[in-house]
Write an enzyme that holds these catalytic residues in place. Sequence first.
Site, PDB file in Angstrom:
ATOM      1  N   CYS A  26       0.848  -1.185   0.000  1.00  0.00           N
ATOM      2  CA  CYS A  26       0.000   0.000   0.000  1.00  0.00           C
ATOM      3  C   CYS A  26       0.885   1.236   0.000  1.00  0.00           C
ATOM      4  O   CYS A  26       1.962   1.250   0.563  1.00  0.00           O
ATOM      5  CB  CYS A  26      -0.949   0.101   1.198  1.00  0.00           C
ATOM      6  SG  CYS A  26      -2.003  -1.324   1.399  1.00  0.00           S
ATOM      7  N   ARG A  42       3.279   0.206  -5.204  1.00  0.00           N
ATOM      8  CA  ARG A  42       3.163  -0.463  -3.914  1.00  0.00           C
ATOM      9  C   ARG A  42       1.851  -1.233  -3.778  1.00  0.00           C
ATOM     10  O   ARG A  42       1.636  -1.970  -2.803  1.00  0.00           O
ATOM     11  CB  ARG A  42       3.255   0.546  -2.782  1.00  0.00           C
ATOM     12  CG  ARG A  42       4.514   1.371  -2.808  1.00  0.00           C
ATOM     13  CD  ARG A  42       4.518   2.376  -1.704  1.00  0.00           C
ATOM     14  NE  ARG A  42       4.550   1.729  -0.410  1.00  0.00           N
ATOM     15  CZ  ARG A  42       5.644   1.330   0.210  1.00  0.00           C
ATOM     16  NH1 ARG A  42       6.816   1.533  -0.351  1.00  0.00           N
ATOM     17  NH2 ARG A  42       5.594   0.752   1.380  1.00  0.00           N
ATOM     18  N   TRP A  71      -3.036  -2.522  -1.599  1.00  0.00           N
ATOM     19  CA  TRP A  71      -2.762  -3.914  -1.962  1.00  0.00           C
ATOM     20  C   TRP A  71      -3.429  -4.725  -0.859  1.00  0.00           C
ATOM     21  O   TRP A  71      -2.988  -4.717   0.287  1.00  0.00           O
ATOM     22  CB  TRP A  71      -1.251  -4.165  -2.003  1.00  0.00           C
ATOM     23  CG  TRP A  71      -0.889  -5.535  -2.474  1.00  0.00           C
ATOM     24  CD1 TRP A  71      -0.707  -5.933  -3.767  1.00  0.00           C
ATOM     25  CD2 TRP A  71      -0.640  -6.686  -1.665  1.00  0.00           C
ATOM     26  NE1 TRP A  71      -0.371  -7.270  -3.804  1.00  0.00           N
ATOM     27  CE2 TRP A  71      -0.320  -7.756  -2.526  1.00  0.00           C
ATOM     28  CE3 TRP A  71      -0.647  -6.942  -0.299  1.00  0.00           C
ATOM     29  CZ2 TRP A  71      -0.016  -9.032  -2.075  1.00  0.00           C
ATOM     30  CZ3 TRP A  71      -0.348  -8.224   0.162  1.00  0.00           C
ATOM     31  CH2 TRP A  71      -0.037  -9.242  -0.723  1.00  0.00           C
ATOM     32  N   ASN A 103      -0.694   1.357   5.985  1.00  0.00           N
ATOM     33  CA  ASN A 103       0.085   0.376   5.226  1.00  0.00           C
ATOM     34  C   ASN A 103       0.662  -0.598   6.253  1.00  0.00           C
ATOM     35  O   ASN A 103       1.384  -0.172   7.150  1.00  0.00           O
ATOM     36  CB  ASN A 103       1.200   1.125   4.475  1.00  0.00           C
ATOM     37  CG  ASN A 103       2.317   0.225   3.976  1.00  0.00           C
ATOM     38  OD1 ASN A 103       3.441   0.666   3.853  1.00  0.00           O
ATOM     39  ND2 ASN A 103       2.018  -1.010   3.680  1.00  0.00           N
ATOM     40  N   GLY A 104       0.292  -1.871   6.147  1.00  0.00           N
ATOM     41  CA  GLY A 104       0.797  -2.855   7.113  1.00  0.00           C
ATOM     42  C   GLY A 104      -0.304  -3.803   7.520  1.00  0.00           C
ATOM     43  O   GLY A 104      -1.334  -3.907   6.848  1.00  0.00           O
ATOM     44  N   GLU A 136      15.244 -16.862 -12.601  1.00  0.00           N
ATOM     45  CA  GLU A 136      14.845 -15.463 -12.752  1.00  0.00           C
ATOM     46  C   GLU A 136      14.054 -15.259 -14.053  1.00  0.00           C
ATOM     47  O   GLU A 136      13.067 -14.525 -14.080  1.00  0.00           O
ATOM     48  CB  GLU A 136      16.101 -14.575 -12.703  1.00  0.00           C
ATOM     49  CG  GLU A 136      15.883 -13.092 -12.898  1.00  0.00           C
ATOM     50  CD  GLU A 136      14.945 -12.422 -11.896  1.00  0.00           C
ATOM     51  OE1 GLU A 136      14.577 -13.044 -10.895  1.00  0.00           O
ATOM     52  OE2 GLU A 136      14.568 -11.273 -12.148  1.00  0.00           O
ATOM     53  N   LYS A 190      10.239 -13.869 -14.246  1.00  0.00           N
ATOM     54  CA  LYS A 190       9.817 -12.700 -15.038  1.00  0.00           C
ATOM     55  C   LYS A 190       8.594 -13.047 -15.864  1.00  0.00           C
ATOM     56  O   LYS A 190       7.646 -12.282 -15.930  1.00  0.00           O
ATOM     57  CB  LYS A 190      10.933 -12.219 -15.988  1.00  0.00           C
ATOM     58  CG  LYS A 190      12.129 -11.541 -15.377  1.00  0.00           C
ATOM     59  CD  LYS A 190      11.863 -10.226 -14.722  1.00  0.00           C
ATOM     60  CE  LYS A 190      11.421 -10.346 -13.332  1.00  0.00           C
ATOM     61  NZ  LYS A 190      12.185 -10.197 -12.202  1.00  0.00           N
ATOM     62  N   GLU A 216       5.453 -13.560 -13.621  1.00  0.00           N
ATOM     63  CA  GLU A 216       5.033 -12.313 -12.965  1.00  0.00           C
ATOM     64  C   GLU A 216       4.199 -11.425 -13.885  1.00  0.00           C
ATOM     65  O   GLU A 216       3.199 -10.867 -13.467  1.00  0.00           O
ATOM     66  CB  GLU A 216       6.271 -11.484 -12.575  1.00  0.00           C
ATOM     67  CG  GLU A 216       6.889 -11.827 -11.250  1.00  0.00           C
ATOM     68  CD  GLU A 216       8.100 -10.938 -10.964  1.00  0.00           C
ATOM     69  OE1 GLU A 216       8.245 -10.525  -9.816  1.00  0.00           O
ATOM     70  OE2 GLU A 216       8.911 -10.656 -11.869  1.00  0.00           O
ATOM     71  N   HIS A 264      14.715 -35.663 -13.881  1.00  0.00           N
ATOM     72  CA  HIS A 264      14.102 -36.217 -12.670  1.00  0.00           C
ATOM     73  C   HIS A 264      12.674 -35.723 -12.487  1.00  0.00           C
ATOM     74  O   HIS A 264      12.178 -35.662 -11.368  1.00  0.00           O
ATOM     75  CB  HIS A 264      14.954 -35.853 -11.449  1.00  0.00           C
ATOM     76  CG  HIS A 264      16.330 -36.416 -11.507  1.00  0.00           C
ATOM     77  ND1 HIS A 264      16.594 -37.770 -11.463  1.00  0.00           N
ATOM     78  CD2 HIS A 264      17.535 -35.808 -11.674  1.00  0.00           C
ATOM     79  CE1 HIS A 264      17.902 -37.964 -11.569  1.00  0.00           C
ATOM     80  NE2 HIS A 264      18.488 -36.782 -11.702  1.00  0.00           N
ATOM     81  N   LYS A 270       5.375  -3.975  -5.600  1.00  0.00           N
ATOM     82  CA  LYS A 270       6.828  -3.835  -5.689  1.00  0.00           C
ATOM     83  C   LYS A 270       7.480  -3.969  -4.323  1.00  0.00           C
ATOM     84  O   LYS A 270       8.542  -4.549  -4.182  1.00  0.00           O
ATOM     85  CB  LYS A 270       7.137  -2.449  -6.269  1.00  0.00           C
ATOM     86  CG  LYS A 270       8.602  -2.166  -6.417  1.00  0.00           C
ATOM     87  CD  LYS A 270       9.031  -2.291  -7.834  1.00  0.00           C
ATOM     88  CE  LYS A 270      10.506  -2.348  -8.021  1.00  0.00           C
ATOM     89  NZ  LYS A 270      10.923  -3.557  -8.713  1.00  0.00           N
TER      90      LYS A 270
HETATM   91  C1  G6P Z   1       8.388  -8.262  -4.530  1.00  0.00           C
HETATM   92  C2  G6P Z   1       8.756  -7.695  -5.877  1.00  0.00           C
HETATM   93  C3  G6P Z   1       9.940  -8.456  -6.441  1.00  0.00           C
HETATM   94  C4  G6P Z   1      11.104  -8.429  -5.466  1.00  0.00           C
HETATM   95  C5  G6P Z   1      10.704  -8.950  -4.093  1.00  0.00           C
HETATM   96  C6  G6P Z   1      11.774  -8.677  -3.060  1.00  0.00           C
HETATM   97  O1  G6P Z   1       7.885  -9.533  -4.677  1.00  0.00           O
HETATM   98  O2  G6P Z   1       7.654  -7.768  -6.752  1.00  0.00           O
HETATM   99  O3  G6P Z   1      10.337  -7.870  -7.656  1.00  0.00           O
HETATM  100  O4  G6P Z   1      12.147  -9.202  -5.969  1.00  0.00           O
HETATM  101  O5  G6P Z   1       9.519  -8.280  -3.652  1.00  0.00           O
HETATM  102  O6  G6P Z   1      11.893  -7.298  -2.896  1.00  0.00           O
HETATM  103  P1  G6P Z   1      13.175  -6.524  -2.447  1.00  0.00           P
HETATM  104  O7  G6P Z   1      12.773  -5.088  -2.505  1.00  0.00           O
HETATM  105  O8  G6P Z   1      13.457  -6.970  -1.028  1.00  0.00           O
HETATM  106  O9  G6P Z   1      14.285  -6.856  -3.350  1.00  0.00           O
END
Ligand code: G6P
Length: 614
Positions: free
Chosen positions: A2, A27, A74, A100-101, A487, A491, A494, A510, A609
């Site tokens: 948030c 956020r 969020w 937020n929290g 990774e 991507k 996501e 496996h 994010k």
């Molecule tokens: C969220 C974001 C990711 C990020 C992760 C960890 O899930 O969407 O992109 O890798 O948090 O965040 P940080 O800010 O600790 O790297």
Amino acid sequence: MCGIVGYMGGQDAYPILIKGLKRLEYRGYDSAGIALVNQGDFRLYKCKGKVADLVNMVGQLPTHGTLGIGHTRWATHGVPNDVNAHPHISGDGSLSLIHNGIIENYATLKEELVNRGHKFQSDTDTEVLVHFIEDVRATTGVDLFEAVRVALSEVIGAYAIVVLDNNNPQQMIAAKKSSPLVIGIGENGDFFIASDATPIIEYTKNVVYLEDEEVALMDRTSGLKIVTIQNQQKTPYIQALELKLEAIEKGGYDSFMLEEIHEQPRSIRDSIRGRLNLQHGQIRMSGIDQHEDRWINARRIIVVACGTSWHAGLVAEYLFEEFARIPVEVEYASEFRYRNPVILPDDIVISISQSGETADTLAAIELAKEKGAFIFGVCNVVGSSISRATMSGAYTHAGPEIGVASTKAFTAQVTVLYQIALSVANKRGTISKERLLRLIAELSSLPDKVEEVLKTNPIVETIAELHKDHRNALYLGRGYTFPVALEGALKLKEISYIHAEGYPAAEMKHGPIALIDQEMPVFVIAPQGHSYEKVVSNIQEVKARKGKIIAIVTAGDKIVADLADHVIEIPKTDDSLVPIISVIPLQLLAYHIAVMRGCNVDQPRNLAKSVTVE
Ligand code: G6P
């Protein structure tokens, strides 16, 4: 998560709040709302959807007022809808609150409040909090500032809140614990408050980062006052903000993500700048140099991180073990914090985080601290909670990353971890001077190689067109490229919502091999180097089962090119640096597929994010 924003001053609050909310949308973006207070007038607008939906809803409705708060959500407690959107209002209508929290003891508090006659509209923990503050104020007769402090002393959980008295345009009250909050002090007594500094930068450079368990009173007459939840007076520490406005704009690209992918030559250069000495084969990192003995004598490194940062930690495992000969464990912060991990006196904990605010990573740090560990942070956001909670560290200098899917932060994290590993190896004498010199030279040429890789964009786009309609994808890598496979898969899922899995290429037999048929695209990172022949064999295994191979290969490679359906060429570099350049085509691929599928790449569904809840 948030995003929260507040303003009190001489200007119209509404446009400032809306602009701020748009910057904070990374956020959370499932609902948005605003409360405006004017002399004898109070307005509340909130709805499901994005900030743009809120703006549409408000339309020509009155928005006057020089005090207001705004929220972009969020969802944690309660589905995203108009009622659950913030701000929340107290039962008597006198208070508005954004949060937020997570209030962990909200159920107990709610039960007590219901027994005392309170009625609730929403399913949120936030509404409970605003009723609780109202109740404390009404039953004790204290002022709102004191009521907030007293109420929060009974709250368990994480919060960044801003509270307004809907009948008092003179004051704004805020508090935080485990979720970030920054206060901007403008000219002529203007006050700004937000989850990060981006809504503030064009108005003031003077900021105060609120600390955990602090409550702030912003008053038009008496200015800023801060006390702790325990009622100790604090002197506000005013800092100069270094963030620049250009750094948070799209720079002509269609999305932040695309801009951030293309920024990588610059961001990698910035994460190297001033640290490498090519002539003498030295790496200068103050966080390492100041604690040289600890690094030289380290018996083990434990990495704690989440998401993409965790993948950077996996690359670091290979780097530290190869160069510095220190054993490494890479832990999901969320798992680490709820175990009873064994931490020994000579262990070093490295926490990696782009935002520096991830709740699980912060909690893992606190746990490691309690156990006496030395904690080193690798963060992107300067002044973030994690950078302040760690004992030493190195910034990645990637600049603000706004697209929810992390791109330039990942490559900058790996670049910084690379330099740490080489610096420590040099100090421990586990790397020869020749090799060190060669790797430093190679690292400094990396931004140019990244420029080269970005030129593969048209090929990647063609490949994306061919594979955009698949429902599954497999990503394979081996050694240094295994974390890249993870990774790449992350991507894709996501932002395009295609199910994708990353696997060590040899593990495929496996289990995942059972999935392979002509419908399954298999993205293989197959550069020439240590595991090349082995990966070629794995490619053969996929071909034998009619899987489609898309391979990332070293420029000029013929063997894989003959086997694969498509290849993307990357420049030759040392095995240890391949993760940084091989991930870029996979970022582009996910981007193009998502755009072709009509997905919002900067704000993918359900994600945020900065994950400030556990
Ligand atoms: C969220 C974001 C990711 C990020 C992760 C960890 O899930 O969407 O992109 O890798 O948090 O965040 P940080 O800010 O600790 O790297």
